[in-house]
Design a protein around this motif. Structure first.
Motif, PDB file in Angstrom:
ATOM      1  N   ASP A 235      12.695   0.211  -4.883  1.00 46.00           N
ATOM      2  CA  ASP A 235      12.632  -1.076  -5.574  1.00 46.00           C
ATOM      3  C   ASP A 235      11.392  -1.153  -6.455  1.00 46.00           C
ATOM      4  O   ASP A 235      10.277  -0.887  -6.012  1.00 46.00           O
ATOM      5  CB  ASP A 235      12.611  -2.206  -4.534  1.00 46.00           C
ATOM      6  CG  ASP A 235      12.723  -3.573  -5.182  1.00 46.00           C
ATOM      7  OD1 ASP A 235      11.709  -4.058  -5.722  1.00 46.00           O
ATOM      8  OD2 ASP A 235      13.812  -4.155  -5.137  1.00 46.00           O
ATOM      9  N   ALA A 236      11.586  -1.549  -7.705  1.00 47.71           N
ATOM     10  CA  ALA A 236      10.486  -1.584  -8.674  1.00 47.71           C
ATOM     11  C   ALA A 236       9.415  -2.604  -8.281  1.00 47.71           C
ATOM     12  O   ALA A 236       8.225  -2.385  -8.537  1.00 47.71           O
ATOM     13  CB  ALA A 236      11.032  -1.906 -10.067  1.00 47.71           C
ATOM     14  N   ASN A 237       9.835  -3.727  -7.683  1.00 47.32           N
ATOM     15  CA  ASN A 237       8.858  -4.729  -7.249  1.00 47.32           C
ATOM     16  C   ASN A 237       7.912  -4.156  -6.200  1.00 47.32           C
ATOM     17  O   ASN A 237       6.697  -4.367  -6.256  1.00 47.32           O
ATOM     18  CB  ASN A 237       9.576  -5.950  -6.665  1.00 47.32           C
ATOM     19  CG  ASN A 237      10.296  -6.765  -7.717  1.00 47.32           C
ATOM     20  OD1 ASN A 237       9.778  -6.990  -8.804  1.00 47.32           O
ATOM     21  ND2 ASN A 237      11.509  -7.190  -7.410  1.00 47.32           N
ATOM     22  N   ILE A 238       8.476  -3.421  -5.236  1.00 50.44           N
ATOM     23  CA  ILE A 238       7.673  -2.826  -4.172  1.00 50.44           C
ATOM     24  C   ILE A 238       6.777  -1.734  -4.735  1.00 50.44           C
ATOM     25  O   ILE A 238       5.594  -1.632  -4.395  1.00 50.44           O
ATOM     26  CB  ILE A 238       8.585  -2.274  -3.056  1.00 50.44           C
ATOM     27  CG1 ILE A 238       9.386  -3.412  -2.428  1.00 50.44           C
ATOM     28  CG2 ILE A 238       7.773  -1.541  -2.000  1.00 50.44           C
ATOM     29  CD1 ILE A 238       8.548  -4.541  -1.903  1.00 50.44           C
ATOM     30  N   GLN A 239       7.345  -0.901  -5.596  1.00 50.95           N
ATOM     31  CA  GLN A 239       6.556   0.161  -6.223  1.00 50.95           C
ATOM     32  C   GLN A 239       5.371  -0.450  -6.975  1.00 50.95           C
ATOM     33  O   GLN A 239       4.243   0.063  -6.903  1.00 50.95           O
ATOM     34  CB  GLN A 239       7.431   0.962  -7.197  1.00 50.95           C
ATOM     35  CG  GLN A 239       8.563   1.740  -6.556  1.00 50.95           C
ATOM     36  CD  GLN A 239       8.112   3.056  -5.950  1.00 50.95           C
ATOM     37  OE1 GLN A 239       6.992   3.499  -6.163  1.00 50.95           O
ATOM     38  NE2 GLN A 239       8.995   3.690  -5.183  1.00 50.95           N
ATOM     39  N   GLY A 240       5.606  -1.551  -7.681  1.00 51.81           N
ATOM     40  CA  GLY A 240       4.548  -2.190  -8.450  1.00 51.81           C
ATOM     41  C   GLY A 240       3.462  -2.776  -7.567  1.00 51.81           C
ATOM     42  O   GLY A 240       2.264  -2.658  -7.871  1.00 51.81           O
ATOM     43  N   ILE A 241       3.862  -3.418  -6.471  1.00 46.62           N
ATOM     44  CA  ILE A 241       2.891  -4.014  -5.549  1.00 46.62           C
ATOM     45  C   ILE A 241       2.037  -2.934  -4.900  1.00 46.62           C
ATOM     46  O   ILE A 241       0.801  -3.022  -4.858  1.00 46.62           O
ATOM     47  CB  ILE A 241       3.614  -4.859  -4.481  1.00 46.62           C
ATOM     48  CG1 ILE A 241       4.161  -6.140  -5.110  1.00 46.62           C
ATOM     49  CG2 ILE A 241       2.677  -5.189  -3.319  1.00 46.62           C
ATOM     50  CD1 ILE A 241       5.124  -6.899  -4.240  1.00 46.62           C
ATOM     51  N   PHE A 242       2.676  -1.882  -4.406  1.00 42.15           N
ATOM     52  CA  PHE A 242       1.932  -0.798  -3.769  1.00 42.15           C
ATOM     53  C   PHE A 242       1.027  -0.084  -4.760  1.00 42.15           C
ATOM     54  O   PHE A 242      -0.097   0.318  -4.432  1.00 42.15           O
ATOM     55  CB  PHE A 242       2.890   0.205  -3.123  1.00 42.15           C
ATOM     56  CG  PHE A 242       3.497  -0.272  -1.830  1.00 42.15           C
ATOM     57  CD1 PHE A 242       2.909  -1.288  -1.100  1.00 42.15           C
ATOM     58  CD2 PHE A 242       4.645   0.304  -1.338  1.00 42.15           C
ATOM     59  CE1 PHE A 242       3.451  -1.733   0.096  1.00 42.15           C
ATOM     60  CE2 PHE A 242       5.202  -0.116  -0.137  1.00 42.15           C
ATOM     61  CZ  PHE A 242       4.609  -1.138   0.581  1.00 42.15           C
ATOM     62  N   SER A 243       1.499   0.060  -5.996  1.00 41.50           N
ATOM     63  CA  SER A 243       0.691   0.719  -7.027  1.00 41.50           C
ATOM     64  C   SER A 243      -0.570  -0.091  -7.322  1.00 41.50           C
ATOM     65  O   SER A 243      -1.668   0.470  -7.448  1.00 41.50           O
ATOM     66  CB  SER A 243       1.516   0.894  -8.303  1.00 41.50           C
ATOM     67  OG  SER A 243       0.742   1.456  -9.330  1.00 41.50           O
ATOM     68  N   SER A 244      -0.422  -1.422  -7.431  1.00 41.35           N
ATOM     69  CA  SER A 244      -1.575  -2.289  -7.703  1.00 41.35           C
ATOM     70  C   SER A 244      -2.596  -2.214  -6.576  1.00 41.35           C
ATOM     71  O   SER A 244      -3.806  -2.172  -6.817  1.00 41.35           O
ATOM     72  CB  SER A 244      -1.115  -3.737  -7.887  1.00 41.35           C
ATOM     73  OG  SER A 244      -0.244  -3.851  -8.991  1.00 41.35           O
ATOM     74  N   ILE A 245      -2.098  -2.190  -5.341  1.00 42.34           N
ATOM     75  CA  ILE A 245      -2.994  -2.112  -4.190  1.00 42.34           C
ATOM     76  C   ILE A 245      -3.668  -0.750  -4.115  1.00 42.34           C
ATOM     77  O   ILE A 245      -4.862  -0.643  -3.811  1.00 42.34           O
ATOM     78  CB  ILE A 245      -2.221  -2.428  -2.890  1.00 42.34           C
ATOM     79  CG1 ILE A 245      -1.854  -3.915  -2.870  1.00 42.34           C
ATOM     80  CG2 ILE A 245      -3.028  -2.048  -1.650  1.00 42.34           C
ATOM     81  CD1 ILE A 245      -0.974  -4.322  -1.728  1.00 42.34           C
ATOM     82  N   ALA A 246      -2.913   0.310  -4.433  1.00 41.01           N
ATOM     83  CA  ALA A 246      -3.475   1.665  -4.395  1.00 41.01           C
ATOM     84  C   ALA A 246      -4.631   1.817  -5.376  1.00 41.01           C
ATOM     85  O   ALA A 246      -5.586   2.561  -5.121  1.00 41.01           O
ATOM     86  CB  ALA A 246      -2.380   2.690  -4.696  1.00 41.01           C
ATOM     87  N   GLU A 247      -4.566   1.095  -6.510  1.00 42.55           N
ATOM     88  CA  GLU A 247      -5.641   1.165  -7.503  1.00 42.55           C
ATOM     89  C   GLU A 247      -6.957   0.623  -6.956  1.00 42.55           C
ATOM     90  O   GLU A 247      -8.033   1.018  -7.412  1.00 42.55           O
ATOM     91  CB  GLU A 247      -5.245   0.369  -8.750  1.00 42.55           C
ATOM     92  CG  GLU A 247      -4.108   0.984  -9.553  1.00 42.55           C
ATOM     93  CD  GLU A 247      -3.696   0.092 -10.709  1.00 42.55           C
ATOM     94  OE1 GLU A 247      -4.365  -0.953 -10.917  1.00 42.55           O
ATOM     95  OE2 GLU A 247      -2.722   0.425 -11.406  1.00 42.55           O
ATOM     96  N   CYS A 248      -6.871  -0.268  -5.961  1.00 42.73           N
ATOM     97  CA  CYS A 248      -8.074  -0.941  -5.448  1.00 42.73           C
ATOM     98  C   CYS A 248      -8.739  -0.183  -4.299  1.00 42.73           C
ATOM     99  O   CYS A 248      -9.863  -0.534  -3.918  1.00 42.73           O
ATOM    100  CB  CYS A 248      -7.717  -2.353  -4.954  1.00 42.73           C
ATOM    101  SG  CYS A 248      -6.913  -3.392  -6.185  1.00 42.73           S
ATOM    102  N   LEU A 249      -8.056   0.815  -3.721  1.00 43.34           N
ATOM    103  CA  LEU A 249      -8.540   1.432  -2.491  1.00 43.34           C
ATOM    104  C   LEU A 249      -8.737   2.936  -2.647  1.00 43.34           C
ATOM    105  O   LEU A 249      -8.030   3.586  -3.418  1.00 43.34           O
ATOM    106  CB  LEU A 249      -7.534   1.187  -1.347  1.00 43.34           C
ATOM    107  CG  LEU A 249      -7.236  -0.284  -1.007  1.00 43.34           C
ATOM    108  CD1 LEU A 249      -6.165  -0.356   0.066  1.00 43.34           C
ATOM    109  CD2 LEU A 249      -8.493  -1.011  -0.550  1.00 43.34           C
ATOM    110  N   ASN A 250      -9.682   3.475  -1.878  1.00 43.40           N
ATOM    111  CA  ASN A 250      -9.839   4.926  -1.832  1.00 43.40           C
ATOM    112  C   ASN A 250      -8.873   5.503  -0.786  1.00 43.40           C
ATOM    113  O   ASN A 250      -8.159   4.759  -0.103  1.00 43.40           O
ATOM    114  CB  ASN A 250     -11.291   5.317  -1.518  1.00 43.40           C
ATOM    115  CG  ASN A 250     -11.791   4.715  -0.207  1.00 43.40           C
ATOM    116  OD1 ASN A 250     -11.011   4.515   0.734  1.00 43.40           O
ATOM    117  ND2 ASN A 250     -13.081   4.429  -0.131  1.00 43.40           N
ATOM    118  N   GLU A 251      -8.871   6.814  -0.636  1.00 39.54           N
ATOM    119  CA  GLU A 251      -7.912   7.469   0.245  1.00 39.54           C
ATOM    120  C   GLU A 251      -8.068   7.017   1.699  1.00 39.54           C
ATOM    121  O   GLU A 251      -7.082   6.811   2.413  1.00 39.54           O
ATOM    122  CB  GLU A 251      -8.075   9.002   0.155  1.00 39.54           C
ATOM    123  CG  GLU A 251      -7.643   9.595  -1.174  1.00 39.54           C
ATOM    124  CD  GLU A 251      -6.139   9.473  -1.413  1.00 39.54           C
ATOM    125  OE1 GLU A 251      -5.401   9.284  -0.431  1.00 39.54           O
ATOM    126  OE2 GLU A 251      -5.720   9.554  -2.576  1.00 39.54           O
TER     127      GLU A 251
END
Length: 389
Positions: A235-251
């Protein structure tokens, strides 16, 4: 013997937030998929065409993925629908309330769209589906902290009638949302046609303003386990939400976050639920979370019921709101009250916790004391401060 699903929920230290998508409402109410909705709208607007939706596809161009294609088509639809409506064509039934909204500048297309989702009702369900909803209602009392959804309809409000509802990003920005006993409708609600995120322009505006939403979601994700229901992993909505959160966090912090996320994917091809790791990849980052593929939500909700809150959430929500007002207004005298520890016992089974703090002796509330008063109380002993617990 404990099942794999029980083990997933046993690891939750507190009740989760549910992140619910359109597949959930489709399951119990028979609502349309996005593609089916676009077909219905196309037939409504271009009733004389033999190929209503393909004609829109042709106008916006080829090789566009659905999550971008449909908002583009929706923008064309809105313009054409409104043009027909204002030229006098009776394209849909308008109530007196609708007329007032149109006079206030609300798009007729959005009012019609809201009508479609306002009519969503639970279908006559087979026993297993009815049992799923019954179990979820039980879980709503003590095993769910709150709801986040991209759905426009009001079916969730029927299942969680005591939850406060926040519509769109603006409501989150200017509200005192606590994360407890609340429903966050981040793509709008049919009760407010103007709030619906549906056209290309709506999604572009949503993207421009999503930084606050991302930070709010991230804080929720860090405070609560998150259970995703009614979405596909693609789902594009989920992909977008996870992508935005991934940008804010390190591994490291991504791996910590992943431990709090459970993604439930409905899969009729399986006979029993299967628990596996699942990876979302974003450029140079990866979010590996727990995925449960299942042909039924029954084992999910029965395991969810076993997760118990530690506190009465109505009380916890009130305290959090009062603390927010205290910090925001800097006037706590009449807000934070001395409370009985009995109020912390939700079902007579939880050992009471205690709240301790300084008071100036006025038991109707607490005042913020100056540091010198505390020093005088301890060292000089000429400033009487009572300590209550």
């Amino acid at each position: 013997m404990m099942s794999d699903i029980d083990k997933v929920f046993e690891n939750m230290t507190t009740a989760p937030l549910l992140f619910i998508g359109s597949g959930f409402t489709k399951r119990y109410c028979g609502t349309m998929s996005w593609a089916e909705l676009m077909e219905k709208l196309a037939q409504k607007i271009r009733s004389n065409s033999h190929y209503p939706l393909p004609s829109y596809r042709h106008e916006v161009g080829e090789n566009i993925p659905d999550h971008k294609l449909f908002p583009k088509i929706a923008s064309l639809m809105e313009n054409e629908f409104n043009r027909k409506f204002f030229s006098g064509e009776e394209i849909f039934s308008v109530t007196e309330l609708d007329r007032k909204k149109i006079e206030e500048g609300i798009s007729p297309f959005r009012i019609y769209l809201a009508q479609l989702f306002s009519d969503v009702k639970k279908q006559k369900l087979e026993d297993s589906l009815q049992q799923e909803l019954s179990d979820l209602k039980v879980a709503s009392k003590h095993s769910v902290n709150g709801i986040i959804t991209t759905n426009y309809d009001k079916f969730l409000e029927q299942i969680f009638p005591d939850y406060d509802v926040y519509i769109g990003q603006t409501d989150l920005i200017f509200s005192e949302a606590t994360g407890y006993l609340e429903i966050y409708k981040i793509h709008g609600c049919c009760s407010d046609p103007q709030s619906l995120v549906f056209t290309e322009e709506n999604y572009e505006e949503f993207e421009r303003k999503k930084s606050y939403l991302t930070s709010k979601l991230l804080s929720f994700f860090m405070e609560h386990p998150i259970l995703f229901l009614g979405y596909s992993a693609s789902d594009a909505n989920i992909q977008g939400i996870f992508s935005s959160i991934a940008e804010c966090l390190n591994e490291y912090h991504l791996s910590m976050l992943a431990q709090r996320i459970v993604f439930v994917e409905y899969n009729l091809e399986q006979h029993t639920p299967i628990v596996t790791p699942y990876a979302f990849n974003f450029e140079n980052k990866q979010l590996v979370l727990t995925k449960i593929s299942t042909p039924s939500y029954l084992p999910i909700f029965k395991s969810l019921i076993k997760v118990k809150r530690n506190y009465n959430l109505n009380l916890l929500k009130r305290i959090k709101q009062d603390l927010y007002k205290t910090v925001h207004d800097n006037s706590p005298q009449d807000i934070i009250q001395v409370i009985s520890s009995e109020l912390l016992d939700e079902e007579g089974k939880i050992a009471p916790r205690h709240i301790m703090g300084f008071t100036n002796g006025h038991f109707s509330g607490h005042n913020v004391l100056k540091s010198e008063d505390v020093y005088r109380h301890i060292i000089m002993m000429d400033c009487k401060i009572e300590i209550n617990s």
